[in-house]
Design an enzyme around this catalytic site. Structure first.
Site, mmCIF file in Angstrom:
data_model
loop_
_atom_site.group_PDB
_atom_site.id
_atom_site.type_symbol
_atom_site.label_atom_id
_atom_site.label_comp_id
_atom_site.label_asym_id
_atom_site.label_seq_id
_atom_site.Cartn_x
_atom_site.Cartn_y
_atom_site.Cartn_z
ATOM 1 N N LYS A 237 0.824 -1.208 0.000
ATOM 2 C CA LYS A 237 0.000 0.000 0.000
ATOM 3 C C LYS A 237 0.863 1.265 0.000
ATOM 4 O O LYS A 237 0.471 2.281 -0.550
ATOM 5 C CB LYS A 237 -0.974 -0.010 1.173
ATOM 6 N N LYS B 279 -3.679 -10.520 -7.115
ATOM 7 C CA LYS B 279 -4.991 -10.895 -6.575
ATOM 8 C C LYS B 279 -6.057 -9.934 -7.077
ATOM 9 O O LYS B 279 -5.780 -8.753 -7.320
ATOM 10 C CB LYS B 279 -4.961 -10.936 -5.042
ATOM 11 N N LYS C 249 -10.118 -4.367 -5.788
ATOM 12 C CA LYS C 249 -10.724 -3.124 -6.283
ATOM 13 C C LYS C 249 -9.678 -2.098 -6.661
ATOM 14 O O LYS C 249 -9.858 -1.313 -7.579
ATOM 15 C CB LYS C 249 -11.597 -2.482 -5.183
HETATM 16 P P1 ADP Z 1 -10.039 -5.865 -0.658
HETATM 17 O O1 ADP Z 1 -8.899 -6.781 -0.253
HETATM 18 O O2 ADP Z 1 -10.565 -6.102 -2.024
HETATM 19 O O3 ADP Z 1 -9.770 -4.429 -0.360
HETATM 20 P P2 ADP Z 1 -11.508 -6.245 1.823
HETATM 21 O O4 ADP Z 1 -10.391 -5.615 2.504
HETATM 22 O O5 ADP Z 1 -12.836 -5.684 2.100
HETATM 23 O O6 ADP Z 1 -11.270 -6.274 0.246
HETATM 24 O O7 ADP Z 1 -11.496 -7.798 2.124
HETATM 25 C C1 ADP Z 1 -12.562 -8.563 2.644
HETATM 26 C C2 ADP Z 1 -12.153 -10.021 2.658
HETATM 27 O O8 ADP Z 1 -12.009 -10.510 1.323
HETATM 28 C C3 ADP Z 1 -10.815 -10.294 3.340
HETATM 29 O O9 ADP Z 1 -10.940 -11.431 4.169
HETATM 30 C C4 ADP Z 1 -9.856 -10.550 2.217
HETATM 31 O O10 ADP Z 1 -8.803 -11.412 2.566
HETATM 32 C C5 ADP Z 1 -10.766 -11.209 1.197
HETATM 33 N N1 ADP Z 1 -10.263 -11.033 -0.172
HETATM 34 C C6 ADP Z 1 -10.048 -9.857 -0.806
HETATM 35 N N2 ADP Z 1 -9.588 -10.047 -2.070
HETATM 36 C C7 ADP Z 1 -9.518 -11.398 -2.244
HETATM 37 C C8 ADP Z 1 -9.136 -12.238 -3.341
HETATM 38 N N3 ADP Z 1 -8.747 -11.735 -4.509
HETATM 39 N N4 ADP Z 1 -9.190 -13.580 -3.173
HETATM 40 C C9 ADP Z 1 -9.600 -14.103 -1.995
HETATM 41 N N5 ADP Z 1 -9.976 -13.370 -0.921
HETATM 42 C C10 ADP Z 1 -9.941 -12.039 -1.034
#
Ligand code: ADP
Ligand code: TRP
Length: 329
Positions: free
Chosen positions: A115, A197, A200
């Site tokens: 980040k 991965k 967003k």
């Molecule tokens: P992001 O990582 O997209 O910003 P969040 O922080 O809201 O999303 O994550 C919510 C949950 O989704 C977390 O437990 C995170 O590990 C999981 N997660 C996010 N992206 C992925 C992905 N590409 N594959 C599997 N799990 C994911």
């Protein structure tokens, strides 16, 4: 016997996507419906402050994330669903944890490094101490099990260390060490850059949101990288097949896996079938989401306030004990 306690959260930084769903949210709903756990799920709005989102957008997205969690099947009668900042003990405990956590351990965190590169003009202190707040989120409710995607495992490991550091420093066994719980798909990959991965922050074409309309899903999949397009091919196909495995009938999936092995696979067909499968799978979700949002935010706000009212006494009890242990009362 006392139920195991599950704690997890999602940041209100955008709509839920297939990575969130397969890595975490689908599991939350299944764990909730098993009836075996005491569940706390929250919208991590304080964590989202470490990014660059505008206040108006954040305010709206908190409600949208709540609506989306409800639309996936999170049931406020079975799960304590709330907004993190509504329970101020999260930040109270995070401060105490800041004071037992070596700063060197935070500089090691992969997400902090990633980040920091992505938002080099905004490397704020919150970005560094972000996992300490996460430890507070979990330990405030004595969470044993933390269902998350692969990217969060390091933060849960740190939470285990924080529990140890706290217990050692204050000669107690008050905090138990929680464990991360992964699904069989801990990491869904980006459609356009399948070495990264699905996230967003990569941009729109990289993710499929659960709320995407069928034509949007098809459009995004048509642009997805496969073996015929560029050098980064195979992981893209693997990712699409993984999605097919979860959203299509077993027979369809098996046929495409076989065709891939034989070399007879047609990626255009794979993309069409996958788009239809994903669209159908989330058809009810889209309806429920639209209904929740059309009803305005009042009903959602009430659900979230009720959730915070259930979470608060638990959080308060933990903080009372922590204050006593560290000698500030
Ligand atoms: P992001 O990582 O997209 O910003 P969040 O922080 O809201 O999303 O994550 C919510 C949950 O989704 C977390 O437990 C995170 O590990 C999981 N997660 C996010 N992206 C992925 C992905 N590409 N594959 C599997 N799990 C994911
Ligand atoms: N950091 C997590 C993410 O970005 C969200 C989160 C905040 C969380 N606090 C948590 C997840 C506590 C599990 C437990 O996905």
């Amino acid at each position: 016997m006392k139920k195991q306690i599950i704690v997890s959260g999602a940041q209100p930084t955008g709509n839920l996507h297939l990575g969130n769903y397969l890595g975490a949210v689908k599991n939350w709903v299944e764990l909730q419906n098993s009836g075996k756990y005491e569940m706390y799920i929250f919208i991590a709005d304080l964590h989202s402050l470490t990014g660059n989102q505008a206040p108006e957008k954040r305010r709206q997205q908190i409600m949208h994330t709540a609506a989306e969690l409800l639309a996936t099947g999170i049931d406020p009668k079975k799960t304590t669903l709330f907004i993190q900042s509504d329970v101020t003990e999260h930040t109270d405990l995070a401060w105490i944890f800041n004071c037992v956590t070596p700063v060197s351990e935070l500089y090691r965190m992969t997400q902090f490094k990633d980040k920091s590169e992505r938002q080099e003009k905004n490397i704020n202190t919150g970005l560094l101490t972000y996992p300490v707040l996460q430890a507070a989120d979990i330990l405030l409710y004595h969470g044993n099990t933390v269902p998350v995607g692969q990217d969060q495992v390091q933060h849960v490991e740190l939470t285990r260390d924080v529990a140890k550091w706290f217990n050692n420093k204050f000669s107690t066994d008050f905090f138990e060490e929680p464990k991360a719980l992964l699904t069989d798909v801990p990491k869904v990959m980006s459609l356009l850059e399948p070495s990264k991965k699905m996230s967003k922050s990569l941009g729109e074409g990289h993710v499929i949101e659960l709320s995407d309309e069928p034509e949007v899903i098809l459009k995004k999949l048509k642009r997805a990288v496969t073996a015929t397009e560029g050098g980064d091919g195979a992981p893209g196909v693997k990712n699409l097949l993984l999605l097919l495995q979860h959203f299509a009938d077993k027979k369809i999936y098996n046929d495409f896996v076989k065709a891939e092995k034989d070399g007879t696979i047609r990626y255009g067909d794979l993309k069409n079938v996958l788009a239809e499968s994903i669209s159908n799978y989330f058809a009810d979700f889209r309806k429920r989401r639209a209904k929740l949002l059309n009803d305005g935010f009042d009903e959602l706000a009430e659900i979230l306030i009720t959730g915070a009212e259930k979470a608060r006494p638990v959080a308060k009890e933990t903080m009372e004990k922590v204050r006593e242990l560290v000698g500030i009362r």
